[in-house]
Design a protein around this motif. Structure first.
Motif, PDB file in Angstrom:
ATOM      1  N   ARG A   1      -2.626   1.926  -4.287  1.00  0.00           N
ATOM      2  CA  ARG A   1      -2.186   3.312  -4.160  1.00  0.00           C
ATOM      3  C   ARG A   1      -3.300   4.127  -3.514  1.00  0.00           C
ATOM      4  NH1 ARG A   1      -1.452   7.402  -9.182  1.00  0.00           N
ATOM      5  NH2 ARG A   1      -1.081   9.284  -7.931  1.00  0.00           N
ATOM      6  N   ALA A   2      -2.990   4.810  -2.417  1.00  0.00           N
ATOM      7  CA  ALA A   2      -3.992   5.571  -1.670  1.00  0.00           C
ATOM      8  C   ALA A   2      -3.550   7.019  -1.522  1.00  0.00           C
ATOM      9  CB  ALA A   2      -4.210   4.951  -0.289  1.00  0.00           C
ATOM     10  N   MET A   3      -4.530   7.909  -1.340  1.00  0.00           N
ATOM     11  CA  MET A   3      -4.232   9.325  -1.147  1.00  0.00           C
ATOM     12  C   MET A   3      -4.753   9.791   0.200  1.00  0.00           C
ATOM     13  SD  MET A   3      -2.688  11.832  -2.556  1.00  0.00           S
ATOM     14  CE  MET A   3      -2.134  12.514  -0.995  1.00  0.00           C
ATOM     15  N   PRO A   4      -3.871   9.883   1.185  1.00  0.00           N
ATOM     16  CA  PRO A   4      -4.304  10.324   2.522  1.00  0.00           C
ATOM     17  C   PRO A   4      -4.355  11.847   2.609  1.00  0.00           C
ATOM     18  CG  PRO A   4      -1.975   9.862   2.557  1.00  0.00           C
ATOM     19  CD  PRO A   4      -2.437   9.563   1.147  1.00  0.00           C
ATOM     20  N   ASN A   5      -4.843  12.343   3.713  1.00  0.00           N
ATOM     21  CA  ASN A   5      -4.678  13.767   4.026  1.00  0.00           C
ATOM     22  C   ASN A   5      -4.525  13.938   5.530  1.00  0.00           C
ATOM     23  OD1 ASN A   5      -7.314  14.154   5.256  1.00  0.00           O
ATOM     24  ND2 ASN A   5      -8.194  14.360   3.211  1.00  0.00           N
ATOM     25  N   ALA A   6      -4.226  15.161   5.932  1.00  0.00           N
ATOM     26  CA  ALA A   6      -3.812  15.414   7.313  1.00  0.00           C
ATOM     27  C   ALA A   6      -4.897  15.120   8.343  1.00  0.00           C
ATOM     28  CB  ALA A   6      -3.339  16.860   7.457  1.00  0.00           C
ATOM     29  N   ALA A   7      -6.166  15.071   7.919  1.00  0.00           N
ATOM     30  CA  ALA A   7      -7.242  14.783   8.874  1.00  0.00           C
ATOM     31  C   ALA A   7      -7.163  13.357   9.409  1.00  0.00           C
ATOM     32  CB  ALA A   7      -8.601  15.033   8.232  1.00  0.00           C
ATOM     33  N   ALA A   8      -6.255  12.544   8.865  1.00  0.00           N
ATOM     34  CA  ALA A   8      -6.043  11.199   9.415  1.00  0.00           C
ATOM     35  C   ALA A   8      -5.640  11.268  10.880  1.00  0.00           C
ATOM     36  CB  ALA A   8      -4.968  10.472   8.610  1.00  0.00           C
ATOM     37  N   ASP A   9      -4.991  12.352  11.270  1.00  0.00           N
ATOM     38  CA  ASP A   9      -4.551  12.514  12.653  1.00  0.00           C
ATOM     39  C   ASP A   9      -5.717  12.474  13.639  1.00  0.00           C
ATOM     40  OD1 ASP A   9      -1.814  12.524  12.680  1.00  0.00           O
ATOM     41  OD2 ASP A   9      -1.627  14.670  12.300  1.00  0.00           O
ATOM     42  N   ILE A  10      -6.911  12.875  13.177  1.00  0.00           N
ATOM     43  CA  ILE A  10      -8.078  12.892  14.070  1.00  0.00           C
ATOM     44  C   ILE A  10      -9.145  11.903  13.607  1.00  0.00           C
ATOM     45  CG2 ILE A  10      -7.684  15.247  14.867  1.00  0.00           C
ATOM     46  CD1 ILE A  10      -9.880  16.154  12.887  1.00  0.00           C
ATOM     47  N   GLY A  11      -8.761  10.978  12.726  1.00  0.00           N
ATOM     48  CA  GLY A  11      -9.691   9.964  12.266  1.00  0.00           C
ATOM     49  C   GLY A  11     -10.772  10.470  11.340  1.00  0.00           C
ATOM     50  N   GLU A  12     -10.497  11.602  10.649  1.00  0.00           N
ATOM     51  CA  GLU A  12     -11.506  12.198   9.778  1.00  0.00           C
ATOM     52  C   GLU A  12     -11.012  12.361   8.345  1.00  0.00           C
ATOM     53  OE1 GLU A  12     -14.584  12.840  10.397  1.00  0.00           O
ATOM     54  OE2 GLU A  12     -14.614  12.448  12.534  1.00  0.00           O
ATOM     55  N   ALA A  13     -10.027  11.564   7.936  1.00  0.00           N
ATOM     56  CA  ALA A  13      -9.497  11.672   6.572  1.00  0.00           C
ATOM     57  C   ALA A  13     -10.459  11.063   5.560  1.00  0.00           C
ATOM     58  CB  ALA A  13      -8.143  10.978   6.470  1.00  0.00           C
ATOM     59  N   TYR A  14     -10.345  11.542   4.323  1.00  0.00           N
ATOM     60  CA  TYR A  14     -10.990  10.877   3.197  1.00  0.00           C
ATOM     61  C   TYR A  14      -9.875  10.195   2.433  1.00  0.00           C
ATOM     62  CZ  TYR A  14     -13.964   9.958  -0.823  1.00  0.00           C
ATOM     63  OH  TYR A  14     -14.672   9.329  -1.820  1.00  0.00           O
ATOM     64  N   MET A  15      -9.969   8.861   2.294  1.00  0.00           N
ATOM     65  CA  MET A  15      -8.861   8.066   1.773  1.00  0.00           C
ATOM     66  C   MET A  15      -9.283   7.300   0.517  1.00  0.00           C
ATOM     67  SD  MET A  15      -6.281   8.250   4.185  1.00  0.00           S
ATOM     68  CE  MET A  15      -5.463   6.744   4.669  1.00  0.00           C
ATOM     69  N   PRO A  16      -9.266   7.942  -0.642  1.00  0.00           N
ATOM     70  CA  PRO A  16      -9.530   7.199  -1.866  1.00  0.00           C
ATOM     71  C   PRO A  16      -8.340   6.312  -2.215  1.00  0.00           C
ATOM     72  CG  PRO A  16      -8.931   9.457  -2.380  1.00  0.00           C
ATOM     73  CD  PRO A  16      -9.007   9.366  -0.889  1.00  0.00           C
ATOM     74  N   TRP A  17      -8.612   5.176  -2.870  1.00  0.00           N
ATOM     75  CA  TRP A  17      -7.522   4.268  -3.215  1.00  0.00           C
ATOM     76  C   TRP A  17      -7.849   3.492  -4.490  1.00  0.00           C
ATOM     77  CZ3 TRP A  17      -8.642  -1.060  -2.995  1.00  0.00           C
ATOM     78  CH2 TRP A  17      -9.791  -1.428  -2.271  1.00  0.00           C
ATOM     79  N   TYR A  18      -6.782   3.041  -5.130  1.00  0.00           N
ATOM     80  CA  TYR A  18      -6.902   2.275  -6.368  1.00  0.00           C
ATOM     81  C   TYR A  18      -5.979   1.069  -6.281  1.00  0.00           C
ATOM     82  CZ  TYR A  18      -5.891   0.755 -11.110  1.00  0.00           C
ATOM     83  OH  TYR A  18      -5.685  -0.022 -12.233  1.00  0.00           O
TER      84      TYR A  18
ATOM     85  N   ILE B   1       0.862  -1.180   0.000  1.00  0.00           N
ATOM     86  CA  ILE B   1       0.000   0.000   0.000  1.00  0.00           C
ATOM     87  C   ILE B   1       0.896   1.227   0.000  1.00  0.00           C
ATOM     88  CG2 ILE B   1      -1.715   1.334   1.269  1.00  0.00           C
ATOM     89  CD1 ILE B   1      -2.844  -1.248   2.354  1.00  0.00           C
ATOM     90  N   SER B   2       0.760   2.043  -1.038  1.00  0.00           N
ATOM     91  CA  SER B   2       1.573   3.253  -1.158  1.00  0.00           C
ATOM     92  C   SER B   2       0.750   4.475  -0.793  1.00  0.00           C
ATOM     93  CB  SER B   2       2.097   3.394  -2.594  1.00  0.00           C
ATOM     94  OG  SER B   2       2.673   4.675  -2.775  1.00  0.00           O
ATOM     95  N   LEU B   3       1.312   5.318   0.061  1.00  0.00           N
ATOM     96  CA  LEU B   3       0.666   6.571   0.455  1.00  0.00           C
ATOM     97  C   LEU B   3       1.389   7.768  -0.158  1.00  0.00           C
ATOM     98  CD1 LEU B   3       0.057   5.810   4.253  1.00  0.00           C
ATOM     99  CD2 LEU B   3      -1.408   5.276   2.301  1.00  0.00           C
ATOM    100  N   LEU B   4       2.149   7.531  -1.213  1.00  0.00           N
ATOM    101  CA  LEU B   4       2.957   8.575  -1.838  1.00  0.00           C
ATOM    102  C   LEU B   4       2.157   9.305  -2.913  1.00  0.00           C
ATOM    103  CD1 LEU B   4       5.026   6.440  -0.685  1.00  0.00           C
ATOM    104  CD2 LEU B   4       6.601   7.256  -2.434  1.00  0.00           C
ATOM    105  N   ALA B   5       2.099  10.610  -2.812  1.00  0.00           N
ATOM    106  CA  ALA B   5       1.494  11.410  -3.872  1.00  0.00           C
ATOM    107  C   ALA B   5       2.420  11.411  -5.088  1.00  0.00           C
ATOM    108  CB  ALA B   5       1.269  12.841  -3.392  1.00  0.00           C
ATOM    109  N   MET B   6       1.813  11.495  -6.275  1.00  0.00           N
ATOM    110  CA  MET B   6       2.542  11.662  -7.538  1.00  0.00           C
ATOM    111  C   MET B   6       3.415  10.466  -7.904  1.00  0.00           C
ATOM    112  SD  MET B   6       3.586  15.716  -7.384  1.00  0.00           S
ATOM    113  CE  MET B   6       4.555  15.538  -5.895  1.00  0.00           C
ATOM    114  N   ALA B   7       3.242   9.343  -7.228  1.00  0.00           N
ATOM    115  CA  ALA B   7       4.012   8.138  -7.541  1.00  0.00           C
ATOM    116  C   ALA B   7       3.045   7.080  -8.058  1.00  0.00           C
ATOM    117  CB  ALA B   7       4.760   7.633  -6.318  1.00  0.00           C
TER     118      ALA B   7
END
Length: 262
Positions: free
Chosen positions: A112-129, A90-96
């Motif tokens: 391949r997934a795209m995290p964001n900073a709201a993961a810190d509070i359990g509120e991220a939106y995590m799309p993945w392919y 599982i890759s969390l790298l942008a642009m890779a």
């Protein structure tokens, strides 16, 4: 977790690796003894779970883990030398893109997934392919693992994920830009700093929660408020007349172009 016993997070002390690792532990989706982390700098993120195995050798982590999470900066990908074989990654790298991850790891089972900073509070939106080589079990595991940090959503194509890098990967950046402009206006009109901050943050936070609760189309909400012809309508109409929508679209277009500039 769909046959996955041991998870290894490369970059496990970085902001996203730490958020994911601690979310998995807090939700008891994995035991401390079955979580491996590696990092150049180390840290104390897992002090509450002394069973977590903190390694300095990435390949040693790869050899011992059933699933590998890459959570490093995109510019560090070229310096990674890993032999993953046929394990899922599982890759969390942008642009890779998936192809680049496969080339660096040797695995074709890439998610391949795209995290964001709201993961810190359990509120991220995590799309993945996931690549076609990823198994059904790999996908189920990815959904469960990424969902520990918020809402996870599988996408049909990798270009969709490139777009989501621009749209959702920004995390708090776009709301922060709006909040900054609102704060500046309030202060320019004589509102004290602490009061301006409280008012702006509560307005944005409460407004977003209300939209989510109502589950209504935001455009319908804007049109309803404009039709009401109150003070809010005047503000909305002026912003739109000044090119608010066009500015937002131009910004997202620029971010999307950067996300696909490889």
């Amino acid at each position: 977790m769909s046959g996955i016993t041991t998870i290894g997070i490369i970059g496990g002390h970085g902001w996203m690796g730490r958020a994911l690792g601690t979310a998995l532990l807090n939700s008891k989706q994995i035991t401390p003894e079955n979580l491996l982390v590696s990092s150049r700098s180390g840290g104390n993120a897992y002090d509450a779970w002394p069973g977590v195995q903190d390694l300095r050798d990435n390949q040693a982590l790869v050899d011992r883990a059933d699933l590998i999470v890459l959570s490093v900066r995109p510019d560090q990908l070229g310096s990674l030398t890993l032999s993953v074989s046929d394990k899922p990654v599982i890759s969390l790298l942008a642009m890779a893109p998936c192809k680049a991850i496969a080339n660096r790891t040797g695995s074709q089972r890439i998610i391949r997934a795209m995290p964001n900073a709201a993961a810190d509070i359990g509120e991220a939106y995590m799309p993945w392919y996931a690549t076609p080589e990823a198994t059904r079990a790999d996908r189920e595991c990815a959904q469960q693992l990424l969902g520990s940090c918020g809402k996870a959503r599988e996408l049909n194509t990798e270009p969709e994920l490139d777009y989501m890098t621009a749209l959702t990967g920004a995390g708090p950046a776009y709301p922060a830009l709006l909040a900054s402009a609102m704060l500046a206006h309030a202060k320019a009109n004589g509102i004290a700093d602490d009061l301006a901050f409280e008012a702006v943050m509560q307005t944005l936070s409460g407004g977003c929660q209300l939209l989510s609760h109502l589950n209504t189309n935001p455009t319908d909400m804007v049109n309803r408020l404009i039709d009401y012809q109150g003070t809010t309508a005047k503000g909305l109409q002026r912003m739109m007349d000044e090119g608010f929508n066009a500015t937002v679209m131009a910004g997202l277009t620029a971010a999307h172009a950067a996300a696909t500039d490889r």
